[in-house]
Design an enzyme around this catalytic site. Structure first.
Site, PDB file in Angstrom:
ATOM      1  N   GLN A  97     -10.423  -3.593  -2.406  1.00  0.00           N
ATOM      2  CA  GLN A  97     -11.559  -2.703  -2.284  1.00  0.00           C
ATOM      3  C   GLN A  97     -12.614  -3.061  -3.453  1.00  0.00           C
ATOM      4  O   GLN A  97     -13.746  -3.175  -3.036  1.00  0.00           O
ATOM      5  CB  GLN A  97     -11.462  -1.421  -2.102  1.00  0.00           C
ATOM      6  CG  GLN A  97     -12.727  -0.514  -1.473  1.00  0.00           C
ATOM      7  CD  GLN A  97     -13.012  -1.001  -0.088  1.00  0.00           C
ATOM      8  OE1 GLN A  97     -12.246  -0.720   0.782  1.00  0.00           O
ATOM      9  NE2 GLN A  97     -14.391  -1.291  -0.076  1.00  0.00           N
ATOM     10  N   HIS A 110      -7.488   0.742  -6.447  1.00  0.00           N
ATOM     11  CA  HIS A 110      -7.843  -0.028  -5.087  1.00  0.00           C
ATOM     12  C   HIS A 110      -8.564  -1.303  -5.154  1.00  0.00           C
ATOM     13  O   HIS A 110      -9.678  -1.561  -4.837  1.00  0.00           O
ATOM     14  CB  HIS A 110      -8.344   0.735  -4.033  1.00  0.00           C
ATOM     15  CG  HIS A 110      -8.439   0.662  -2.677  1.00  0.00           C
ATOM     16  ND1 HIS A 110      -7.569  -0.651  -2.116  1.00  0.00           N
ATOM     17  CD2 HIS A 110      -8.983   0.976  -1.590  1.00  0.00           C
ATOM     18  CE1 HIS A 110      -7.862  -0.572  -0.700  1.00  0.00           C
ATOM     19  NE2 HIS A 110      -8.545   0.272  -0.405  1.00  0.00           N
ATOM     20  N   ARG A 125     -13.914  -7.091   3.012  1.00  0.00           N
ATOM     21  CA  ARG A 125     -12.554  -6.842   2.834  1.00  0.00           C
ATOM     22  C   ARG A 125     -11.796  -8.294   3.063  1.00  0.00           C
ATOM     23  O   ARG A 125     -10.982  -8.812   2.485  1.00  0.00           O
ATOM     24  CB  ARG A 125     -11.978  -5.809   3.462  1.00  0.00           C
ATOM     25  CG  ARG A 125     -12.425  -4.425   3.380  1.00  0.00           C
ATOM     26  CD  ARG A 125     -12.526  -3.984   1.715  1.00  0.00           C
ATOM     27  NE  ARG A 125     -11.009  -4.031   1.228  1.00  0.00           N
ATOM     28  CZ  ARG A 125     -10.192  -3.213   1.890  1.00  0.00           C
ATOM     29  NH1 ARG A 125     -10.161  -2.294   2.682  1.00  0.00           N
ATOM     30  NH2 ARG A 125      -9.031  -3.623   1.115  1.00  0.00           N
ATOM     31  N   ARG A 159       0.870  -1.265  -0.007  1.00  0.00           N
ATOM     32  CA  ARG A 159      -0.011   0.131  -0.060  1.00  0.00           C
ATOM     33  C   ARG A 159       0.799   1.253   0.002  1.00  0.00           C
ATOM     34  O   ARG A 159       1.875   1.330   0.784  1.00  0.00           O
ATOM     35  CB  ARG A 159      -0.870   0.152   1.354  1.00  0.00           C
ATOM     36  CG  ARG A 159      -1.388   1.486   1.338  1.00  0.00           C
ATOM     37  CD  ARG A 159      -2.541   1.527   2.317  1.00  0.00           C
ATOM     38  NE  ARG A 159      -3.737   0.984   1.890  1.00  0.00           N
ATOM     39  CZ  ARG A 159      -4.786   1.425   2.558  1.00  0.00           C
ATOM     40  NH1 ARG A 159      -5.105   2.217   3.386  1.00  0.00           N
ATOM     41  NH2 ARG A 159      -6.031   0.847   2.122  1.00  0.00           N
ATOM     42  N   CYS A 192     -16.195   2.915   0.960  1.00  0.00           N
ATOM     43  CA  CYS A 192     -14.937   2.146   1.308  1.00  0.00           C
ATOM     44  C   CYS A 192     -14.581   2.147   2.664  1.00  0.00           C
ATOM     45  O   CYS A 192     -13.835   1.416   3.315  1.00  0.00           O
ATOM     46  CB  CYS A 192     -13.828   2.399   0.312  1.00  0.00           C
ATOM     47  SG  CYS A 192     -13.402   4.014   0.102  1.00  0.00           S
ATOM     48  N   ASP A 231     -16.972   8.498  -1.575  1.00  0.00           N
ATOM     49  CA  ASP A 231     -15.436   8.055  -0.791  1.00  0.00           C
ATOM     50  C   ASP A 231     -15.185   9.588  -0.398  1.00  0.00           C
ATOM     51  O   ASP A 231     -15.838  10.559  -0.522  1.00  0.00           O
ATOM     52  CB  ASP A 231     -14.625   7.772  -1.932  1.00  0.00           C
ATOM     53  CG  ASP A 231     -13.241   7.226  -1.146  1.00  0.00           C
ATOM     54  OD1 ASP A 231     -12.949   7.218   0.078  1.00  0.00           O
ATOM     55  OD2 ASP A 231     -12.237   7.100  -2.140  1.00  0.00           O
TER      56      ASP A 231
HETATM   57  N1  NVA Z   1      -9.657   7.367  -1.785  1.00  0.00           N
HETATM   58  C1  NVA Z   1      -9.072   6.956  -0.306  1.00  0.00           C
HETATM   59  C2  NVA Z   1      -9.583   5.622  -0.084  1.00  0.00           C
HETATM   60  C3  NVA Z   1      -9.177   4.950   1.319  1.00  0.00           C
HETATM   61  C4  NVA Z   1      -9.551   3.862   1.476  1.00  0.00           C
HETATM   62  C5  NVA Z   1      -7.816   7.274  -0.235  1.00  0.00           C
HETATM   63  O1  NVA Z   1      -7.008   6.892  -1.126  1.00  0.00           O
HETATM   64  O2  NVA Z   1      -7.490   8.188   0.823  1.00  0.00           O
HETATM   65  N1   CP Z   2     -11.146   0.976   2.669  1.00  0.00           N
HETATM   66  C1   CP Z   2      -9.988   1.036   3.179  1.00  0.00           C
HETATM   67  O1   CP Z   2      -8.927   0.484   2.640  1.00  0.00           O
HETATM   68  O2   CP Z   2      -9.360   1.261   4.554  1.00  0.00           O
HETATM   69  P1   CP Z   2      -8.028   1.360   5.427  1.00  0.00           P
HETATM   70  O3   CP Z   2      -7.571   2.531   4.734  1.00  0.00           O
HETATM   71  O4   CP Z   2      -8.564   1.328   6.679  1.00  0.00           O
HETATM   72  O5   CP Z   2      -7.308   0.116   4.770  1.00  0.00           O
END
Ligand code: NVA
Ligand code: CP
Length: 326
Positions: A138, A135, A312, A108, A272, A231
């Site tokens: 997700q 992602h 998830r 990540r 998400c 989101d």
């Molecule tokens: N678009 C958000 C998704 C978090 C799971 C981010 O990248 O912060």
């Molecule tokens: N939805 C998601 O990816 O959550 P986290 O950022 O908590 O992993």
């Protein structure tokens, strides 16, 4: 079943055929049912899994860890500051070292190039746990949640409202279009998704019986939708843009009125997570207009956000079992 996915990376759903995505969802449902029935799996016994995190995470990290332990694997959390990655050692060298020790690697972080470079050099499956661009794990959980609710994906309308250019908008555009859904993006012109990606998603939708629409008028985007998805308005790494995004997106907040505009009593709300829906977080106290969804919807009877969060673990488990399982 997804047996033909052994050794594959999961970098984005774009790389997967609709039948492969459907197989992963079927395997996820089986693993979920097994877990509910108290059946302990051994599909990952003896496997070691590296979890590299440049950005914060609750769901993705915990889903990988619990999925590993459920199936007998050992998860090793490698946080930003914990390893030489990018500071004293190149991504390619890190990939080659970890690939000699681990059976799979989750990454990540910010750049999609980094996860693609890991995949190129690791010699073991690499799974994208979120980048600025995509992602995919997700996206799988979202599709499973919709399938559980409606019993199918093909022909359903999913409307994503909010930042039309972020990782979730990209992933849903492609993933839902591949599954023959009608994908709508409701977003201001300044945040329209990349036109080339929209064209690609249109091609997938056309092949699989769906369609893709990008609309500035949110009323147009949500009409008839089975699923309203949103989101955060500023993703991780974009915190400096919060005031500008609030100004751009305040009319795209998911409210009870917006849900009613679907004209479907069975429409569900997905997110998400993490979500701004109340003033109980540091950011929402600092920026009281930051909420992309109102509490009434988030906490309301049409919200499926915690089923989605639970999914998830089942979908991530399916990805690991399919790609490195015994
Ligand atoms: N678009 C958000 C998704 C978090 C799971 C981010 O990248 O912060
Ligand atoms: N939805 C998601 O990816 O959550 P986290 O950022 O908590 O992993």
């Amino acid at each position: 079943m997804a047996g033909n996915l052994k050794g594959r990376h999961l970098l984005k759903l774009l790389d997967f055929a609709p039948g492969e995505i459907a197989d992963l969802l079927t395997l996820s449902a089986t693993l979920k049912a097994n877990k509910r029935a108290g059946v302990r799996g051994r599909a990952l016994e003896g496997r070691n899994v590296a979890l590299i995190f440049e950005k914060a995470s609750t769901r993705t990290r915990c889903a990988f860890v619990t999925a590993c332990v459920d199936e007998g694997a050992h998860p090793e959390y490698l946080g930003k500051g914990d390893i030489q990655f990018g500071k004293k050692e190149t991504v390619a060298d890190t990939a080659r070292v970890l690939g000699r020790m681990f059976d799979g690697i989750q990454f990540r972080g910010f750049s999609q190039d980094v996860v693609e470079t890991l995949a190129k050099h690791a010699g073991v499956p690499v799974w994208n746990g979120l980048t600025d661009q995509w992602h995919p794990t997700q996206g799988l959980a979202d599709l499973l949640t919709v399938q559980e609710e409606f019993g199918r994906l093909r022909g359903l309308s999913l409307c994503y409202v909010g930042d039309g250019r972020n990782n979730m908008a990209n992933e849903l555009l492609v993933g839902a279009a591949k599954m023959g859904m009608h994908v709508r993006i409701g977003t201001p012109r300044q945040l329209f998704p990349d036109p080339a990606l929209v064209e690609t998603a249109r091609g997938f939708a056309w092949e699989n019986g769906g369609e893709v629409t990008v609309a500035e008028r949110v009323e147009e985007a949500v009409a008839g939708a089975h699923v309203i998805y949103t989101d955060v308005w500023a993703s991780m790494g974009e915190e400096a843009k919060i005031p500008e995004r609030i100004a751009l997106l305040k009319d795209y907040k998911v409210t009870r009125r917006l849900m009613d505009l679907t004209s479907r009593r069975d429409a569900i709300f997905l997110h998400c997570l993490p979500a701004f829906h109340s003033l109980d977080t540091d950011f929402s106290r600092q920026f009281p207009d930051i909420c992309e969804v109102e509490d009434e919807v988030f906490e309301g009877p049409r919200s499926r956000v915690f089923d989605q969060a639970e999914n998830r673990v089942h979908t991530i488990k399916a990805v690991m079992v399919a790609t490195i399982g015994r």
